[in-house]
Design an enzyme around this catalytic site. Structure first.
Site, PDB file in Angstrom:
ATOM      1  N   ASP A   5       1.188  -1.140   0.018  1.00 49.73           N
ATOM      2  CA  ASP A   5      -0.327   0.360   0.252  1.00 49.73           C
ATOM      3  C   ASP A   5       1.385   1.471   0.084  1.00 49.73           C
ATOM      4  OD1 ASP A   5       0.466  -1.303   2.726  1.00 49.73           O
ATOM      5  OD2 ASP A   5      -0.493   0.522   3.754  1.00 49.73           O
ATOM      6  N   GLU A  46       0.206  -1.180   5.095  1.00 54.92           N
ATOM      7  CA  GLU A  46       1.032  -1.076   6.672  1.00 54.92           C
ATOM      8  C   GLU A  46       1.486   0.610   6.816  1.00 54.92           C
ATOM      9  OE1 GLU A  46       5.259   0.688   7.643  1.00 54.92           O
ATOM     10  OE2 GLU A  46       3.935   1.687   5.772  1.00 54.92           O
TER      11      GLU A  46
END
Lengths: 373, 373
Positions: A78, A138
């Site tokens: 991400d 994350e």
């Protein structure tokens, strides 16, 4: 291997091209499905030597060759939100003139993922067993972490002797990480009309010595497993006051303490309580342990020697702590300057992507790594 | 005079009963019409000796007897919001046992208005000319003030040699008032990730010496026209910070400076700028001048002697400043403890209402007041 013509990702084009391809699949936290699907498709098509497990938008891909040692190599899929910085662009770096890829995710951390994914496909006979992990969520609250979730759901898949997280480390190895603690430190007072301030007790004035102490404090530098960790304690927020004509009865300082990985959580909390022993309230509101770099372990040492750089301590908290919590020493090793992560001008030098690939390949395919296995 | 049978207010019942009647007409700021109508009706029915002018919900009622001296006597009709403390109740004071009226508005300031209204109706031949003023919107933003509006709309009606504001003064005379100034005092810094705090400059830490200086400062006591004014400078609010992991680049302290009426606005602003000479920004956001008590004037002195009390300085800002700005010395004189204003337990001792009436009556009808006119 099957043809890659119909897949959005093509490792055979090289890690630099693969970085561009990965960045151009938007994957802001919570929206990682497309990039996770693309990664899984490449692996299923081109890496029959890997055992693949998918957990949400996290992919775990393992060699199971019965090697004596196993390394986990991980990166998150991400990014933080795009800010008109996609698709990526190729432009020289304004300071160095170096060939550079610009755009959201280049540093944090699609270039690291590209280097890893290329090697996952390429290395069907590494000298050590490898557990590749690419994960979601994350960049958001810790409890949403795809890595944490996958570790809970599949603990056996995460057994390893050492872990390498592909977070940007600017061409070097950044070992472990500092822990972080946040506390709310509060002073009390007594309200009164400010026309008769002497009838009250000013909580903001009472906070002055605490701020003076913070301003004067020289944080420690602590060597852990050969790396020097620089600590810090800072007021990150302050809030107090009732109205423009009222003596305030409460002032709260939010303090962030970054502490070396040699300290336990209890030691860190004790330090903060002691530092503010004269405060009226000290509430620990957040605590994440650091991670030891573990570079005194011969296996980890072999990786450092293969890369051929002088490792440094990592100051910021990263997911190496999640490996550390499982008893696995871990380092950060990935292309790009971590100070450019999340910046609008996020960019990664092409040379660092290629260096990351060649260093990891060299270690995973033999040399000292093979010797230590 | 006509019969008062049909009117909600009945001065002939005495100031204590009139206090109860005034309180029981709810009149939170912005909703003063009913009480203003009731006051105007009593005056038009029972005080033909007064010239009455209405401006919104402000009523100006003047004797025009050609006396040598004129006093303005004023009180506001509005209250802060009711909090289940209406209608009023008669209960002894728990500390003194004295006969007491409890409820919203009793102290601030319907008891003072009752004393004034009773005398306005009763005194058709006072020794000095009187300008009675009852006004709206005192408890809200200064620019809404009914007194300020009426002064702008009818300046000639406000000419006077002295003014008495019926704000609660707890049985004494509180002269003039302190001025008040608010400033935003800001320190700058430089943002950085708190994991590498040494790369930034912490604006909250930089504010520490300013707070220390405030905490250590001994405010002055300044004698003006014979009364001692106690000053004060306080942080009333503080705000700073970006996020829990960012070194803050800005910290703002809101400071409230209460200054003696002998200081000009410019002097007060200079004092604050000098006090925070090392701050990065000092912005004066609000400034209201104090009011000199004017008790060195023989006419005012005569009032003090008639009341027979030792006057004190008023610390809080009141509408006496509006008279002071017109060049009219002004004092606060009204029943009740100002510390109980706005409190849920707001209450006024009956004895203080009666004392206010008798003291004002004595002065307005002759004695020293007549002598000085």
């Amino acid at each position: 291997m099957t043809s890659s013509d119909s897949l959005p990702l093509d490792p055979s084009a090289g890690a630099v091209a693969l970085t561009r391809q990965l960045c151009d699949i938007p994957s802001v936290s919570g929206d990682e499905r497309a990039v996770a699907d693309a990664v899984e498709a490449v692996l299923r098509n081109q890496a029959p030597h890997l055992r693949i497990v998918r957990d949400g938008d996290t992919i775990i891909a393992r060699t199971e060759l019965g090697r004596a040692r196993r390394v986990a190599i991980a990166g998150h899929l991400d990014t933080v939100p795009v800010n008109e910085n996609l698709p990526v662009q190729d432009r020289p770096d304004p300071e160095t003139g170096a060939e550079t890829i610009w755009g959201r995710g280049t540093v944090d951390m699609k270039a690291g993922v590209a280097a890893q994914l290329l090697l996952a496909v390429e290395l069907d006979d590494p000298a050590v067993d490898v557990t590749w992990v690419w994960y979601d969520h994350e960049e958001v609250a810790s409890h949403l972490s795809g890595l944490g979730r996958a570790m809970r759901n599949h603990p056996a898949l995460f057994a390893a002797d050492f872990a390498i997280l592909g977070e940007p480390s600017n061409g070097t190895i950044e070992g472990g990480c500092n822990g972080t603690l946040r506390a709310h430190v509060t002073m009390h007072g007594k309200r009164a009309h400010s026309a008769r301030g002497w009838m009250g007790v000013n909580a903001i004035h009472r906070a002055a010595p605490l701020l003076q102490r913070l301003a004067a404090y020289e944080a420690e530098r602590i060597v852990v497993d050969g790396l020097e960790y620089r600590e810090g304690i800072n007021a990150v927020r302050i809030d107090g006051g009732v109205a423009g004509n009222v003596i305030p009865d409460r002032c709260t300082i939010e303090v962030n303490y970054r502490f070396a990985p040699s300290r336990s959580g209890e030691e860190a909390a004790d330090f903060v309580r002691e530092f503010f022993a004269d405060a009226d309230e000290v509430e620990i509101v957040d605590l994440a342990l650091g991670a030891r770099p573990g570079l005194d372990d011969p296996f980890a040492r072999g990786f450092v020697e293969a890369v051929g750089v002088q490792p440094k301590a990592k100051f910021g908290w990263t997911d190496v702590s999640r490996f550390s919590a499982l008893g696995i020493p871990a380092v950060n090793f990935g292309p790009g300057d971590p100070l450019l992560a999340h910046a609008d001008e996020e960019r990664v030098p092409v040379e660092q992507i290629e260096f990351t690939v060649s260093a990891l390949r060299s270690w995973l395919t033999g040399g000292r790594a093979a010797g230590s296995s």
